[in-house]
Design an enzyme around this catalytic site. Structure first.
Site, PDB file in Angstrom:
ATOM      1  N   THR A  88       0.875  -1.180   0.000  1.00  0.00           N
ATOM      2  CA  THR A  88       0.000   0.000   0.000  1.00  0.00           C
ATOM      3  C   THR A  88       0.909   1.226   0.000  1.00  0.00           C
ATOM      4  O   THR A  88       1.054   1.896   1.011  1.00  0.00           O
ATOM      5  CB  THR A  88      -0.917   0.022   1.237  1.00  0.00           C
ATOM      6  OG1 THR A  88      -0.111  -0.114   2.417  1.00  0.00           O
ATOM      7  CG2 THR A  88      -1.927  -1.089   1.209  1.00  0.00           C
ATOM      8  N   GLU A 152      11.719  -5.272  10.030  1.00  0.00           N
ATOM      9  CA  GLU A 152      12.664  -5.830   9.078  1.00  0.00           C
ATOM     10  C   GLU A 152      13.927  -6.226   9.838  1.00  0.00           C
ATOM     11  O   GLU A 152      14.347  -5.531  10.749  1.00  0.00           O
ATOM     12  CB  GLU A 152      12.998  -4.812   7.985  1.00  0.00           C
ATOM     13  CG  GLU A 152      11.825  -4.588   7.071  1.00  0.00           C
ATOM     14  CD  GLU A 152      12.174  -3.774   5.844  1.00  0.00           C
ATOM     15  OE1 GLU A 152      13.310  -3.858   5.357  1.00  0.00           O
ATOM     16  OE2 GLU A 152      11.277  -3.059   5.376  1.00  0.00           O
ATOM     17  N   LYS A 201      -2.712  -0.566  14.196  1.00  0.00           N
ATOM     18  CA  LYS A 201      -1.454  -0.640  13.440  1.00  0.00           C
ATOM     19  C   LYS A 201      -0.854   0.759  13.218  1.00  0.00           C
ATOM     20  O   LYS A 201       0.315   1.018  13.497  1.00  0.00           O
ATOM     21  CB  LYS A 201      -1.732  -1.337  12.103  1.00  0.00           C
ATOM     22  CG  LYS A 201      -0.688  -1.171  11.060  1.00  0.00           C
ATOM     23  CD  LYS A 201       0.546  -1.943  11.411  1.00  0.00           C
ATOM     24  CE  LYS A 201       1.664  -1.607  10.439  1.00  0.00           C
ATOM     25  NZ  LYS A 201       2.778  -2.492  10.526  1.00  0.00           N
ATOM     26  N   PHE A 246      13.189   1.717  22.142  1.00  0.00           N
ATOM     27  CA  PHE A 246      12.899   2.745  21.139  1.00  0.00           C
ATOM     28  C   PHE A 246      13.202   4.156  21.633  1.00  0.00           C
ATOM     29  O   PHE A 246      12.436   5.090  21.415  1.00  0.00           O
ATOM     30  CB  PHE A 246      11.438   2.634  20.674  1.00  0.00           C
ATOM     31  CG  PHE A 246      11.354   2.032  19.301  1.00  0.00           C
ATOM     32  CD1 PHE A 246      11.659   0.694  19.128  1.00  0.00           C
ATOM     33  CD2 PHE A 246      11.022   2.788  18.201  1.00  0.00           C
ATOM     34  CE1 PHE A 246      11.635   0.126  17.868  1.00  0.00           C
ATOM     35  CE2 PHE A 246      10.998   2.230  16.931  1.00  0.00           C
ATOM     36  CZ  PHE A 246      11.297   0.902  16.775  1.00  0.00           C
ATOM     37  N   GLY A 250      19.054   8.740  16.820  1.00  0.00           N
ATOM     38  CA  GLY A 250      19.709   8.518  15.535  1.00  0.00           C
ATOM     39  C   GLY A 250      19.524   9.759  14.682  1.00  0.00           C
ATOM     40  O   GLY A 250      18.916  10.742  15.112  1.00  0.00           O
ATOM     41  N   CYS A 257       7.933   1.861   6.472  1.00  0.00           N
ATOM     42  CA  CYS A 257       6.670   1.946   7.221  1.00  0.00           C
ATOM     43  C   CYS A 257       6.453   3.295   7.907  1.00  0.00           C
ATOM     44  O   CYS A 257       5.462   3.968   7.625  1.00  0.00           O
ATOM     45  CB  CYS A 257       6.634   0.836   8.260  1.00  0.00           C
ATOM     46  SG  CYS A 257       6.893  -0.772   7.508  1.00  0.00           S
ATOM     47  N   LYS A 318      18.296   0.921   8.467  1.00  0.00           N
ATOM     48  CA  LYS A 318      18.801   0.471   9.771  1.00  0.00           C
ATOM     49  C   LYS A 318      19.681  -0.739   9.500  1.00  0.00           C
ATOM     50  O   LYS A 318      19.709  -1.251   8.363  1.00  0.00           O
ATOM     51  CB  LYS A 318      17.644   0.108  10.716  1.00  0.00           C
ATOM     52  CG  LYS A 318      16.807  -1.069  10.231  1.00  0.00           C
ATOM     53  CD  LYS A 318      15.751  -1.452  11.248  1.00  0.00           C
ATOM     54  CE  LYS A 318      14.955  -2.647  10.768  1.00  0.00           C
ATOM     55  NZ  LYS A 318      13.935  -3.074  11.688  1.00  0.00           N
ATOM     56  N   ARG A 325      14.650   2.025   1.455  1.00  0.00           N
ATOM     57  CA  ARG A 325      13.467   2.882   1.268  1.00  0.00           C
ATOM     58  C   ARG A 325      13.385   3.925   2.392  1.00  0.00           C
ATOM     59  O   ARG A 325      13.441   3.581   3.565  1.00  0.00           O
ATOM     60  CB  ARG A 325      12.191   2.028   1.250  1.00  0.00           C
ATOM     61  CG  ARG A 325      12.013   1.317  -0.088  1.00  0.00           C
ATOM     62  CD  ARG A 325      10.814   0.436  -0.074  1.00  0.00           C
ATOM     63  NE  ARG A 325      11.025  -0.755   0.754  1.00  0.00           N
ATOM     64  CZ  ARG A 325      10.075  -1.653   1.010  1.00  0.00           C
ATOM     65  NH1 ARG A 325       8.866  -1.480   0.529  1.00  0.00           N
ATOM     66  NH2 ARG A 325      10.349  -2.710   1.756  1.00  0.00           N
TER      67      ARG A 325
HETATM   68  C1  UGA Z   1       8.476  -0.768  11.989  1.00  0.00           C
HETATM   69  C2  UGA Z   1       7.851  -1.192  13.341  1.00  0.00           C
HETATM   70  O1  UGA Z   1       8.866  -1.212  14.355  1.00  0.00           O
HETATM   71  C3  UGA Z   1       7.192  -2.576  13.221  1.00  0.00           C
HETATM   72  O2  UGA Z   1       6.545  -2.900  14.451  1.00  0.00           O
HETATM   73  C4  UGA Z   1       6.151  -2.535  12.100  1.00  0.00           C
HETATM   74  O3  UGA Z   1       5.546  -3.789  11.899  1.00  0.00           O
HETATM   75  C5  UGA Z   1       6.848  -2.137  10.811  1.00  0.00           C
HETATM   76  O4  UGA Z   1       7.461  -0.829  10.981  1.00  0.00           O
HETATM   77  C6  UGA Z   1       5.815  -2.094   9.704  1.00  0.00           C
HETATM   78  O5  UGA Z   1       4.886  -1.286   9.799  1.00  0.00           O
HETATM   79  O6  UGA Z   1       5.842  -2.961   8.828  1.00  0.00           O
HETATM   80  P1  UGA Z   1      10.743  -1.356  10.689  1.00  0.00           P
HETATM   81  O7  UGA Z   1      10.282  -0.361   9.659  1.00  0.00           O
HETATM   82  O8  UGA Z   1      11.265  -2.660  10.240  1.00  0.00           O
HETATM   83  O9  UGA Z   1       9.521  -1.678  11.709  1.00  0.00           O
HETATM   84  O10 UGA Z   1      11.899  -0.640  11.504  1.00  0.00           O
HETATM   85  P2  UGA Z   1      12.197  -0.232  13.029  1.00  0.00           P
HETATM   86  O11 UGA Z   1      13.068  -1.223  13.656  1.00  0.00           O
HETATM   87  O12 UGA Z   1      10.969   0.142  13.720  1.00  0.00           O
HETATM   88  O13 UGA Z   1      13.071   1.093  12.760  1.00  0.00           O
HETATM   89  C7  UGA Z   1      12.498   2.235  12.113  1.00  0.00           C
HETATM   90  C8  UGA Z   1      13.493   3.373  12.097  1.00  0.00           C
HETATM   91  O14 UGA Z   1      13.710   3.844  13.424  1.00  0.00           O
HETATM   92  C9  UGA Z   1      14.864   3.021  11.567  1.00  0.00           C
HETATM   93  O15 UGA Z   1      15.340   4.075  10.758  1.00  0.00           O
HETATM   94  C10 UGA Z   1      15.718   2.835  12.815  1.00  0.00           C
HETATM   95  O16 UGA Z   1      17.067   3.059  12.622  1.00  0.00           O
HETATM   96  C11 UGA Z   1      15.098   3.886  13.724  1.00  0.00           C
HETATM   97  N1  UGA Z   1      15.293   3.609  15.177  1.00  0.00           N
HETATM   98  C12 UGA Z   1      14.700   2.535  15.755  1.00  0.00           C
HETATM   99  C13 UGA Z   1      16.063   4.480  15.933  1.00  0.00           C
HETATM  100  O17 UGA Z   1      16.613   5.486  15.415  1.00  0.00           O
HETATM  101  N2  UGA Z   1      16.210   4.237  17.273  1.00  0.00           N
HETATM  102  C14 UGA Z   1      15.615   3.176  17.880  1.00  0.00           C
HETATM  103  O18 UGA Z   1      15.752   3.031  19.141  1.00  0.00           O
HETATM  104  C15 UGA Z   1      14.850   2.294  17.113  1.00  0.00           C
END
Ligand code: UGA
Length: 423
Positions: A88, A152, A201, A246, A250, A257, A318, A325
Site C-alpha cells: 500500500t 525488518e 497498526k 525505542f 539517531g 513503514c 537500519k 526505502r
Molecule cells: C516498523 C515497526 O517497528 C514494526 O513494528 C512494524 O511492523 C513495521 O514498521 C511495519 O509497519 O511494517 P521497521 O520499519 O522494520 O519496523 O523498523 P524499526 O526497527 O521500527 O526502525 C524504524 C526506524 O527507526 C529506523 O530508521 C531505525 O534506525 C530507527 N530507530 C529505531 C532508531 O533510530 N532508534 C531506535 O531506538 C529504534
C-alpha cells in the site's frame, strides 16, 4: 491444520507464508511476479531477512509451503483463509494507495470458498476493511483485519514471538477463527472490530515514530546544553511507565513503514475531521533531523561542504536489512550533495541508488580514502571493528560524525575531530 493462501510475497507476505507454514498450516503463496515465484520455488529469498531462506527451504521440503504465479492454480488451492499482503505505497498526496488491495479483493471474490475468511494484512487506513467487504459482496465470505508488527531484520522472530496478535472482524467468532491459526503462539491475542485492528497498526507505528523523534530532539538539546544524552534517555527509560525501548537517538527514522504510515494517519484523521498535531510535528521534526545531521558533518569540514568529499558508512535505513526505502542515510546524503559535497558511501549489503555526486565503495576503508569527513549513518556492528587509526590515516582530514553513537571510545583519540550525535 488449515489451508492458507497468501497473496503478495513481499517482506510481509513472505514472512507470513513461512510463519504460517511453520505453525503447521498448508500454505500456498501467490505473486504476479513470475521471476520472484520461480526463485522462491527454488528456495531463494528475494529479500535479506535473517533465517528466512533457511525456512523457505525447510517448508518447501516438508511440502507445507509452495508458490505460484498462476492465478487459476492459486484459485484451485481451495484455501480456508486468504491473506492479502500486497503493498500500500504512498500516493502523490501522501495517502495510502489502495488500488492493488481493492483489485486483489475483486479477484478473490470470484473464487473464495463459502465460509472462507479474507484476512487483510496489508497496512490499510481505518475504514478499508468495510470497503473490502463491500467489494467482495458475498455474505458467505468474511473479512478480517490482522495487521502485522514485524520489524525488518527480525521479521521471522517477530512472527513467531510477537508482543501481541490482533484480529478484527465483524463478529467475535470470525476473529477467533483467525486467531486459531496462531494457537501454537502463546502471546496475548486480541479479538476486536475491523476498525480497531486497522487503527491499532497506524497508532502503534505513529507512537513509535513520535517516541524516536522525541529522543532525537532531546539528543539535540543535550548537545547544546552540555547534558549527556545517554544518561538522560537511559535514566528516563528506567521509569516503568516509559520503558527503555525505542529511545536510541539517531539521525532521523526511516524505512518502508514509519514515513508513509505517519503521513497516511494524518490524512485519514483529517478525513474524519480530526487533527493529529503531535504526529504532524513528528514528521516535520524528523525531516529537520536529517538537515541537523548534515549540518554537524558540515561543521567538521569547517562550515562549508562545497567541494568536500564525505565518506558515509551505511545506506540501509537500519542495520540488518538491505532496504534503503526512505533511509535517513540517503536523505542526509541528498542534503550533503545539495550543499556541494561528493559522497563516497559503503554499506555491507545495501546498494546505492543512482545519484549524481554519490559513488558506492567496496569497503569501509575505501570509502574513507582521502575524505574530508566520515559520517556513520547506519548502525552496522561491523563498522565498530574497523581500526580507527587506519581509518584516520586513510583520510585527508581525520574527522568523524557518529550519527548512530556506535563507535568505541578509542575512536575519540584516533581522530582529530570526533563528534557523536547528541554531543
Ligand atoms: C516498523 C515497526 O517497528 C514494526 O513494528 C512494524 O511492523 C513495521 O514498521 C511495519 O509497519 O511494517 P521497521 O520499519 O522494520 O519496523 O523498523 P524499526 O526497527 O521500527 O526502525 C524504524 C526506524 O527507526 C529506523 O530508521 C531505525 O534506525 C530507527 N530507530 C529505531 C532508531 O533510530 N532508534 C531506535 O531506538 C529504534
Amino acid at each position: 491444520m488449515s489451508r492458507v493462501g497468501v497473496i503478495g510475497l513481499g517482506y510481509v507476505g513472505l514472512t507470513t507464508a513461512v510463519g504460517l507454514a511453520r505453525l503447521g498450516h498448508q500454505v500456498v503463496g501467490y505473486d504476479i511476479n513470475e521471476s520472484r515465484v520461480k526463485s522462491l520455488s527454488q528456495g531463494q529469498s528475494p529479500i535479506h531477512e535473517d533465517g528466512l531462506e533457511d525456512w523457505i527451504g525447510k517448508c518447501i521440503a516438508d511440502k507445507s509451503l509452495s508458490f505460484t504465479s498462476d492465478s487459476a492454480e492459486f484459485a484451485d488451492a481451495e484455501c480456508d483463509f486468504l491473506f492479502i499482503c500486497v503493498a500500500t505505497p504512498q500516493d502523490k498526496d501522501g495517502a495510502a494507495d489502495l488500488s492493488v488491495v481493492f483489485n486483489v479483493a475483486q479477484q478473490v471474490a470470484a473464487f473464495a470458498l463459502p465460509d472462507s475468511v479474507i484476512v487483510v494484512k496489508s497496512t490499510v487506513p481505518v475504514g478499508t476493511g468495510a470497503k473490502i467487504k463491500e467489494i467482495i459482496g458475498r455474505p458467505d465470505v468474511q473479512v478480517a483485519s490482522n495487521p502485522e508488527f514485524l520489524r525488518e531484520g527480525t521479521a521471522l522472530l517477530d512472527f513467531m514471538e510477537p508482543d501481541r496478535i490482533v484480529v478484527g472482524a465483524q463478529s467475535d467468532s470470525v476473529s477467533h477463527k483467525v486467531l486459531q491459526l496462531y494457537s501454537k503462539i502463546s502471546s496475548p491475542k486480541v479479538a476486536t472490530s475491523i476498525e480497531s485492528a486497522e487503527l491499532t497498526k497506524y497508532a502503534a507505528n505513529a507512537y513509535l515514530a513520535m517516541r524516536l523523534t522525541f529522543a532525537n530532539d532531546i539528543a539535540e538539546l543535550s548537545a547544546r546544553s552540555g547534558a549527556k544524552v545517554d544518561d538522560v534517555l537511559i535514566t528516563m527509560g528506567l521509569d516503568k511507565r516509559i520503558g527503555p525501548s525505542f529511545l536510541k537517538p539517531g539521525p532521523g527514522w526511516g524505512g518502508s513503514c514509519f514515513p508513509k504510515d505517519t503521513k497516511a494517519l494524518v490524512l485519514v484523521a483529517s478525513e474524519f475531521g480530526v487533527n493529529l498535531p503531535l504526529v504532524s510535528a513528528t514528521v516535520k521534526s524528523n525531516e529537520a533531523a536529517f538537515v541537523r545531521a548534515a549540518e554537524s558533518i558540515a561543521e567538521l569540514c569547517g562550515g562549508s561542504l562545497r567541494g568536500k568529499t564525505i565518506a558515509v558508512w551505511g545506506l540501509s535505513f537500519k542495520a540488518g536489512t538491505d532496504d534503503t526505502r526512505d533511509s535517513p542515510a540517503l536523505a542526509i546524503i541528498e542534503v550533503l550533495i545539495g550543499k556541494g559535497a561528493t559522497v563516497r558511501a559503503y554499506d555491507p549489503i545495501a546498494s546505492a541508488p543512482t545519484l549524481e555526486g554519490l559513488v558506492q565503495s567496496h569497503s569501509a576503508i575505501e570509502a574513507a580514502q582521502g575524505a574530508d569527513a566520515l559520517a556513520v549513518l547506519t548502525e552496522w556492528s561491523e563498522f565498530t571493528s574497523e581500526d580507527p587509526d587506519l581509518v584516520a590515516a586513510a583520510m585527508k582530514n581525520a574527522a568523524v560524525f557518529d550519527g548512530r553513537r556506535i563507535l568505541p571510545k578509542d575512536w575519540r583519540t584516533s581522530f582529530s575531530s570526533f563528534r557523536a550525535l547528541g554531543e
